[in-house]
Design an enzyme around this catalytic site. Structure first.
Site, short mmCIF file in Angstrom:
data_model
loop_
_atom_site.label_atom_id
_atom_site.label_comp_id
_atom_site.label_asym_id
_atom_site.label_seq_id
_atom_site.Cartn_x
_atom_site.Cartn_y
_atom_site.Cartn_z
N ARG A 161 0.80 -1.24 0.00
CA ARG A 161 0.00 0.00 0.00
C ARG A 161 0.83 1.28 0.00
O ARG A 161 0.50 2.21 -0.74
CB ARG A 161 -1.00 -0.03 1.16
CG ARG A 161 -2.12 -1.03 0.91
CD ARG A 161 -3.08 -1.11 2.07
NE ARG A 161 -2.56 -1.88 3.19
CZ ARG A 161 -2.60 -1.51 4.47
NH1 ARG A 161 -3.13 -0.36 4.80
NH2 ARG A 161 -2.10 -2.29 5.40
N GLU B 240 -19.58 4.88 -1.75
CA GLU B 240 -18.75 4.35 -2.84
C GLU B 240 -19.39 4.53 -4.21
O GLU B 240 -18.71 4.76 -5.21
CB GLU B 240 -18.45 2.86 -2.60
CG GLU B 240 -17.59 2.58 -1.38
CD GLU B 240 -18.37 2.63 -0.06
OE1 GLU B 240 -19.62 2.65 -0.10
OE2 GLU B 240 -17.73 2.66 1.01
N ARG C 33 -3.74 -6.27 2.27
CA ARG C 33 -3.56 -5.51 3.50
C ARG C 33 -2.20 -5.76 4.13
O ARG C 33 -1.55 -4.85 4.64
CB ARG C 33 -4.64 -5.89 4.53
CG ARG C 33 -4.50 -5.15 5.86
CD ARG C 33 -5.43 -5.71 6.94
NE ARG C 33 -5.03 -7.05 7.41
CZ ARG C 33 -4.16 -7.28 8.40
NH1 ARG C 33 -3.57 -6.30 9.03
NH2 ARG C 33 -3.87 -8.53 8.75
#
Lengths: 288, 314
Positions: free
Chosen positions: B9, B57, B166
């Site tokens: 990320r 979203e 993640r």
């Protein structure tokens, strides 16, 4: 010859604008019923209810150039209620984006005129729509684009009344006020009917005026078939700073053709041969 | 094997910030996850071009599409679950159908989301995005590849879906790695079987190759980060050279990368194939490594499948 449309100063002579536009709305209605008849499917009711607003926008209010459909400084229009495509196509053709004869290819295989608007197929269509509830978000994006580029174009977005039952509309309503996009003007085609029946019976929308007011919008309510009121409303919207505007246009589904007015049957059904004949007769004969 | 671990990320966050400096047309949208998705760095440096739309979203995808019509290069980020699940129709109708220049970079994909459990563990995102026409789909293998992917897609018009995880991920590449759309990367050559992997399964595939070598099985390892378009030539060549294919993905085995490989094999060069991936079930809470074990995504599983696939060769 292709004509560039500038934002007209119709304010100074409203009566003259109205008398110029009125015959255009009659011709537009003829094309709408003709093209849907030829396609043997489509949505006459919700197309006919939008004619005055679309005519006012494309002939007087918006800055655009049929010779240069992707001009970066043009005002934008998003038909969020994409099933009103026949009315948009008619207006675009009459303005000069393509030949009116092409209108008769609506919904045919290979046609540039899809059942719902497609920006990559039809000159003058600024956004592809059809799945309801999405256009207002698109219009906000366009309005923010203008702000980032320091451009003065305005963005117009037409919503159906049944359409505002979609949750995304209210996400967008919140965001438009939050971002203070005063270069955005929505128009609600308040024709009171959706496929399954009257909006107030299916899932009531009232009070629409105070809902948008509470979301932080400037709200104007007009008779959506009265060109003078429509033009005055667009002028008022252009003078509002710091918030988006919505014009609630009270309209009649199927407006202009007696047996289609207020008729659920003509939400999504093409007229028969006889019905077309009668419709054209009521409108004063075939297209000119 | 011990790997250097580095989260993907920040690779996204750093590349996006660099893009912001390089191109004034780059804008970024987020739905209240700008910290987790690492978009906050861009937001701090370019507040005028950053829009946090709140927990909405669908609206984020719509506004992204609208901005793209005005010539912007638009990055939209949230978790993979909400990007592809919540806003599927908006992506299809308003981004992919009109072929607009929106880059959906979704984080927290896959089972390794961990403790949050099934509501947040997205195993279906590649399936959902892969079937939409005009959509290009990419799953980088590590931090460095993520950086390269983000720079590359910014310079390539059209809609993209990029899938990031993640957890910290083993480092496969270095600064010099250059990702190419539609081109698979053969990390290790071999003759007996090919493991085609993506995302954090790439390091596991390399480890499995070492184990298999001890048993005299020579394994080719391919990083298939470009899921769509997929590198047909690499797949066909691997089928012809090694005669057995194993795919490895942290994704539902239905319509994921393994299925994309199977489609190529079925059309052009059928050879035995086994798929390692998550079965068609919802996940559950747990530590990432525990979940990888429980759902069959460890090196042992790869080794076992590779041996089985080799045994199926005629």
């Amino acid at each position: 010859m292709l004509l560039a449309f500038d934002r007209n100063d119709y304010w100074s002579d409203l009566e003259s604008s109205v008398s110029t536009l009125t015959p255009i709305t009659v011709e537009a209605r003829k094309w709408i019923v003709k093209m849907i008849h030829a396609a043997r499917s489509g949505h006459p009711g919700g197309s006919l209810s939008t004619v005055e607003v679309l005519t006012a926008l494309y002939y007087e209010v918006m800055r655009h150039d049929p010779g240069n459909p992707t001009w970066s400084d043009r005002d934008r229009f998003v038909l969020s209620k994409g099933h009103g495509a026949p009315a948009l196509y008619t207006t675009l053709a009459m303005c000069g984006y393509f030949e009116t004869e092409e209108l008769m290819t609506l919904r045919q295989l290979g046609s540039r005129l899809q059942g719902h608007p497609s920006m990559n197929k039809t000159p003058g269509v600024d956004m592809s729509t059809g799945s309801l509830g999405q256009g207002l978000s698109i219009a906000i994006g366009m309005a923010l684009g203008a702000r980032l580029d320091r451009k003065d174009y305005r963005v117009y977005c037409m919503l159906g009344d049944g359409e505002i039952q979609e949750g995304q509309i209210w996400e967008a309503a919140m965001a438009a006020a939050h971002y203070k996009v005063d270069n955005l003007c929505a128009i609600l085609d308040r024709n009171q009917l959706q496929i399954d029946g009257p909006t107030e019976n299916i899932m009531s929308l009232s009070p629409i005026y105070s809902k948008f007011k509470a979301f932080g919008w400037h709200v104007i309510e007009v008779n959506g078939h009265d060109l003078k009121e429509i033009l005055m409303a667009f002028k008022e919207a252009s003078r509002i700073h710091g918030k988006p505007t919505i014009i609630i246009a009270n309209t009649v589904k199927g407006k202009g053709i007696s047996f289609m007015e207020g008729s659920l049957k003509f939400h999504g059904k093409a007229p028969s041969d006889e019905e077309l004949e009668q419709a054209l007769e009521e409108l004063g004969g075939d297209v000119r | 094997m011990t790997w250097e671990l580095k989260n993907m990320r920040p690779g996204y966050g750093e590349a996006l910030k660099e893009l912001g400096k390089r191109y004034s047309q780059v804008v970024a949208l987020n739905a209240d996850l700008s910290g987790s998705t690492q978009m906050a760095q861009f937001g701090n440096d370019f507040p005028e071009r950053f829009f946090n739309v709140g927990i909405a979203e669908q609206n984020m995808m719509g506004i992204s599409a609208g901005l793209a019509t005005t010539g912007k290069i638009v990055f939209a980020s949230t978790f993979a679950m909400f990007a592809t699940g919540r806003a599927y129709d908006q992506i299809r109708q308003s981004i992919a159908y009109p072929k607009l220049n929106v880059k959906i970079v979704a984080t927290h994909a896959g089972i390794t989301v961990g403790g949050d459990g099934a509501s947040h563990q997205m195993h279906e995102d590649l399936a959902l995005m892969r079937v939409i026409p005009h959509m290009t789909v990419i799953a980088p293998a590590d931090y460095y590849e993520t950086k390269s992917v983000i720079m590359k897609i910014a310079e390539t018009p059209g809609p993209f879906y990029v899938r990031l995880g993640r957890t910290d991920t083993p480092v496969i590449y270095d600064e010099d790695h250059e990702f190419k759309i539609g081109v698979a990367d053969t990390l290790k050559d071999g003759d007996d079987v090919t493991i085609i992997a993506m995302g954090l399964m790439v390091s596991k595939a390399l480890e499995a190759a070492k184990v298999l070598k001890r048993e005299d099985i020579s394994t080719r390892v391919i990083n298939m980060s470009s899921i769509k378009p997929i590198d047909k030539n690499s797949i066909i060549k691997a089928a012809r050279d090694t005669g057995a294919i194993v795919t490895a993905e942290e994704h539902n085995m239905i319509v994921g990368m393994g299925s994309a490989v199977a489609e190529v094999l079925a059309d052009s060069s059928p050879v035995p194939q086994s798929r390692v991936g998550i079965p068609n079930v919802f996940g559950e809470s747990g530590e990432s490594e525990e979940l990888m074990e429980a759902y069959g995504l460890k090196v042992d599983h790869l080794v076992e499948k590779a041996k089985y696939t080799v045994s199926m060769k005629r």
